[in-house]
Design a protein around this motif. Structure first.
Motif, PDB file in Angstrom:
ATOM      1  N   TRP A 222       0.831  -1.207   0.000  1.00  0.00           N
ATOM      2  CA  TRP A 222       0.000   0.000   0.000  1.00  0.00           C
ATOM      3  C   TRP A 222       0.864   1.255   0.000  1.00  0.00           C
ATOM      4  N   GLU A 223       1.953   1.245   0.754  1.00  0.00           N
ATOM      5  CA  GLU A 223       2.865   2.397   0.781  1.00  0.00           C
ATOM      6  C   GLU A 223       3.356   2.742  -0.619  1.00  0.00           C
ATOM      7  N   ASP A 224       3.733   1.728  -1.383  1.00  0.00           N
ATOM      8  CA  ASP A 224       4.230   1.971  -2.736  1.00  0.00           C
ATOM      9  C   ASP A 224       3.156   2.589  -3.618  1.00  0.00           C
ATOM     10  N   GLU A 225       1.909   2.200  -3.378  1.00  0.00           N
ATOM     11  CA  GLU A 225       0.820   2.700  -4.209  1.00  0.00           C
ATOM     12  C   GLU A 225       0.488   4.158  -3.912  1.00  0.00           C
ATOM     13  N   VAL A 226       0.508   4.542  -2.632  1.00  0.00           N
ATOM     14  CA  VAL A 226       0.049   5.886  -2.248  1.00  0.00           C
ATOM     15  C   VAL A 226       1.200   6.860  -2.002  1.00  0.00           C
ATOM     16  N   GLY A 227       2.434   6.350  -1.917  1.00  0.00           N
ATOM     17  CA  GLY A 227       3.571   7.242  -1.724  1.00  0.00           C
ATOM     18  C   GLY A 227       3.708   7.787  -0.317  1.00  0.00           C
ATOM     19  N   LEU A 228       3.200   7.061   0.681  1.00  0.00           N
ATOM     20  CA  LEU A 228       3.351   7.464   2.074  1.00  0.00           C
ATOM     21  C   LEU A 228       4.173   6.415   2.825  1.00  0.00           C
ATOM     22  N   SER A 229       4.725   6.823   3.939  1.00  0.00           N
ATOM     23  CA  SER A 229       5.492   5.905   4.773  1.00  0.00           C
ATOM     24  C   SER A 229       4.714   5.614   6.050  1.00  0.00           C
ATOM     25  N   TYR A 230       4.324   4.354   6.227  1.00  0.00           N
ATOM     26  CA  TYR A 230       3.626   3.999   7.466  1.00  0.00           C
ATOM     27  C   TYR A 230       4.530   4.268   8.662  1.00  0.00           C
ATOM     28  N   ARG A 231       5.773   3.843   8.575  1.00  0.00           N
ATOM     29  CA  ARG A 231       6.708   4.040   9.678  1.00  0.00           C
ATOM     30  C   ARG A 231       6.961   5.529   9.925  1.00  0.00           C
ATOM     31  N   GLY A 232       7.164   6.305   8.880  1.00  0.00           N
ATOM     32  CA  GLY A 232       7.540   7.699   9.058  1.00  0.00           C
ATOM     33  C   GLY A 232       6.376   8.635   9.300  1.00  0.00           C
ATOM     34  N   ASP A 233       5.214   8.358   8.680  1.00  0.00           N
ATOM     35  CA  ASP A 233       4.113   9.318   8.701  1.00  0.00           C
ATOM     36  C   ASP A 233       2.891   8.911   9.519  1.00  0.00           C
ATOM     37  N   LEU A 234       2.670   7.611   9.717  1.00  0.00           N
ATOM     38  CA  LEU A 234       1.352   7.191  10.173  1.00  0.00           C
ATOM     39  C   LEU A 234       1.322   6.354  11.445  1.00  0.00           C
ATOM     40  N   SER A 235       2.438   5.826  11.882  1.00  0.00           N
ATOM     41  CA  SER A 235       2.383   4.928  13.042  1.00  0.00           C
ATOM     42  C   SER A 235       2.789   5.655  14.309  1.00  0.00           C
ATOM     43  N   GLY A 236       4.009   5.445  14.804  1.00  0.00           N
ATOM     44  CA  GLY A 236       4.417   6.043  16.064  1.00  0.00           C
ATOM     45  C   GLY A 236       5.036   7.415  15.896  1.00  0.00           C
ATOM     46  N   ALA A 237       4.748   8.310  16.846  1.00  0.00           N
ATOM     47  CA  ALA A 237       5.326   9.650  16.819  1.00  0.00           C
ATOM     48  C   ALA A 237       6.814   9.577  17.135  1.00  0.00           C
ATOM     49  N   PRO A 238       7.633  10.361  16.440  1.00  0.00           N
ATOM     50  CA  PRO A 238       9.054  10.410  16.759  1.00  0.00           C
ATOM     51  C   PRO A 238       9.307  11.334  17.950  1.00  0.00           C
ATOM     52  N   GLY A 239      10.548  11.401  18.380  1.00  0.00           N
ATOM     53  CA  GLY A 239      10.932  12.343  19.431  1.00  0.00           C
ATOM     54  C   GLY A 239      10.745  11.794  20.827  1.00  0.00           C
ATOM     55  N   TRP A 240      11.065  12.641  21.810  1.00  0.00           N
ATOM     56  CA  TRP A 240      10.891  12.283  23.217  1.00  0.00           C
ATOM     57  C   TRP A 240       9.398  12.155  23.502  1.00  0.00           C
ATOM     58  N   LYS A 241       9.010  11.031  24.101  1.00  0.00           N
ATOM     59  CA  LYS A 241       7.588  10.842  24.407  1.00  0.00           C
ATOM     60  C   LYS A 241       7.432   9.858  25.550  1.00  0.00           C
ATOM     61  N   VAL A 242       6.232   9.860  26.125  1.00  0.00           N
ATOM     62  CA  VAL A 242       5.864   8.949  27.205  1.00  0.00           C
ATOM     63  C   VAL A 242       4.685   8.112  26.741  1.00  0.00           C
ATOM     64  N   PRO A 271       5.894   0.270  27.139  1.00  0.00           N
ATOM     65  CA  PRO A 271       6.693   1.461  26.846  1.00  0.00           C
ATOM     66  C   PRO A 271       6.462   2.552  27.882  1.00  0.00           C
ATOM     67  N   LEU A 272       7.537   3.037  28.453  1.00  0.00           N
ATOM     68  CA  LEU A 272       7.467   4.094  29.457  1.00  0.00           C
ATOM     69  C   LEU A 272       7.949   5.408  28.883  1.00  0.00           C
ATOM     70  N   LEU A 273       9.187   5.434  28.448  1.00  0.00           N
ATOM     71  CA  LEU A 273       9.801   6.658  27.937  1.00  0.00           C
ATOM     72  C   LEU A 273      10.598   6.332  26.692  1.00  0.00           C
ATOM     73  N   THR A 274      10.456   7.154  25.667  1.00  0.00           N
ATOM     74  CA  THR A 274      11.224   7.010  24.435  1.00  0.00           C
ATOM     75  C   THR A 274      12.246   8.132  24.360  1.00  0.00           C
ATOM     76  N   VAL A 275      13.522   7.757  24.240  1.00  0.00           N
ATOM     77  CA  VAL A 275      14.614   8.728  24.140  1.00  0.00           C
ATOM     78  C   VAL A 275      15.226   8.606  22.745  1.00  0.00           C
ATOM     79  N   PRO A 276      15.000   9.583  21.868  1.00  0.00           N
ATOM     80  CA  PRO A 276      15.465   9.493  20.489  1.00  0.00           C
ATOM     81  C   PRO A 276      16.794  10.225  20.297  1.00  0.00           C
ATOM     82  N   SER A 277      17.309  10.122  19.081  1.00  0.00           N
ATOM     83  CA  SER A 277      18.467  10.927  18.702  1.00  0.00           C
ATOM     84  C   SER A 277      18.050  12.202  17.973  1.00  0.00           C
TER      85      SER A 277
END
Length: 336
Positions: A222-242, A271-277
């Motif tokens: 589906w990603e190839d068909e619509v040109g979106l990234s499930y991982r990058g755009d639609l699933s989990g938020a990036p960055g510091w989070k709880v 998941p408690l705390l996410t520490v990203p780069s």
């Protein structure tokens, strides 16, 4: 300034209705450089620590190619911040004097200087329940404090090198003022720059690692068909989070849930705390909050993409998993 996550570019549940029941909320912290106090939620800020309580320490031996003192890390960052702010096109970034300071700090000290015995941990985050709706606190507590030992070989696993404290803030009336620091640190990328936080609750979906094989295979097509990234755009938020869903796995797949069970009591963890780069990257740029400057207008150092100046293992994410049986148990941490 309030930070608001833009709407997702597509409602993924309209194409994959089975994901609707897997939605979770997470609290994005949106840390930005500032001067937090002990009475505020923060990343890398001071902790509301009782004067009568011994500071958290680690007695394990750690390896580092070079050592620096915490003050050298602060000096390096002050020097680079000042240089970037004044730089003009065509001019050298650093003066001769500044270059000498930077080179000396980058050279560091020989690892043999690392003292034996217990080393004070450094504050990573302090979070008040009033600011973080996705944080489940033990009974009669409303404050989470996270600390670690700033060495690459210390932050992953489950040991005294990474600790949490749960408190009832009102109980801390006599506050520790003279906070101990380690004599040396093994990686200045593990020293968070003090940041205030701008919490925001968002909805997210599990990474492909957490889905049945048939579903994620359909997602990839589906990603190839619509040109979106499930991982990058639609699933989990990036960055510091709880809370929310765990970060995607990069090095290995979570085949066995037992690998993330609490070693103390064997209870499942969550998941408690996410520490990203980074707060976002090229794949997850659609999550960049409204309210941040355009990248062209933002200061190049440290900038809004990594205001904490924490980098995990050259660019990965450190996921904290808390024990569901007793949150006071040592967290399990995994580089993902």
């Amino acid at each position: 300034m309030t930070r608001i996550t833009p709407p997702r570019p597509f409602d993924v549940t309209s194409a994959f209705p089975e994901l609707a029941g897997m939605s979770r909320t997470a609290t994005r912290l949106h840390p930005r450089a500032g001067s937090p106090t002990v009475h505020e939620s923060s990343v890398g800020g001071p902790l509301l620590w009782p004067a009568s309580e011994a500071w958290a320490t680690c007695s394990q031996e750690h390896y580092a190619r070079r050592l620096n003192t915490p003050e050298e890390v602060r000096t390096l960052r002050r020097t680079l911040t000042k240089a970037w702010r004044r730089q003009k096109p065509g001019e050298a970034l650093l003066t001769q004097e500044e270059r000498a300071v930077v080179e000396r700090i980058h050279t560091g000290h020989a690892p043999r200087l690392l003292p034996t015995g217990s080393h004070p941990l450094i504050p990573v985050a302090q979070l008040y329940a009033r600011d973080v709706p996705d944080m489940t606190c033990p009974q009669d507590t409303d404050l989470l404090q996270v600390l670690w030992c700033p060495f690459d070989d210390a932050i992953e696993g489950c040991s005294e090198a990474v600790q949490v404290r749960w408190r009832r803030a009102a109980d801390v009336t006599d506050i520790l003022v003279a906070v101990p620091e380690p004599a040396y640190i093994g990686n200045d990328d593990l020293i968070p720059t003090p940041c205030v936080v701008h919490p925001e609750q968002v909805s997210e979906y599990p990474s492909a690692d957490e889905l049945e094989e048939e579903v994620w295979r359909r997602l990839y097509r589906w990603e190839d068909e619509v040109g979106l990234s499930y991982r990058g755009d639609l699933s989990g938020a990036p960055g510091w989070k709880v809370g929310g869903w765990a970060a995607p796995f990069t090095f290995w797949e979570p085949d066995e849930e037992d690998e993330r069970r609490c070693p103390t009591c064997q209870a499942p963890t969550s998941p408690l705390l996410t520490v990203p780069s980074d707060e976002w990257d090229g794949e997850s740029g659609s999550w960049r909050p409204v309210g941040d400057e355009d990248e062209a207008d933002a200061p190049p150092y440290p900038g809004n993409r990594n205001p904490t100046q924490v980098t995990v293992s050259r660019g990965y994410t450190l996921q904290f998993y808390g024990c569901t049986g007793d949150p006071r148990h040592l967290p399990v941490t995994v580089i993902q």
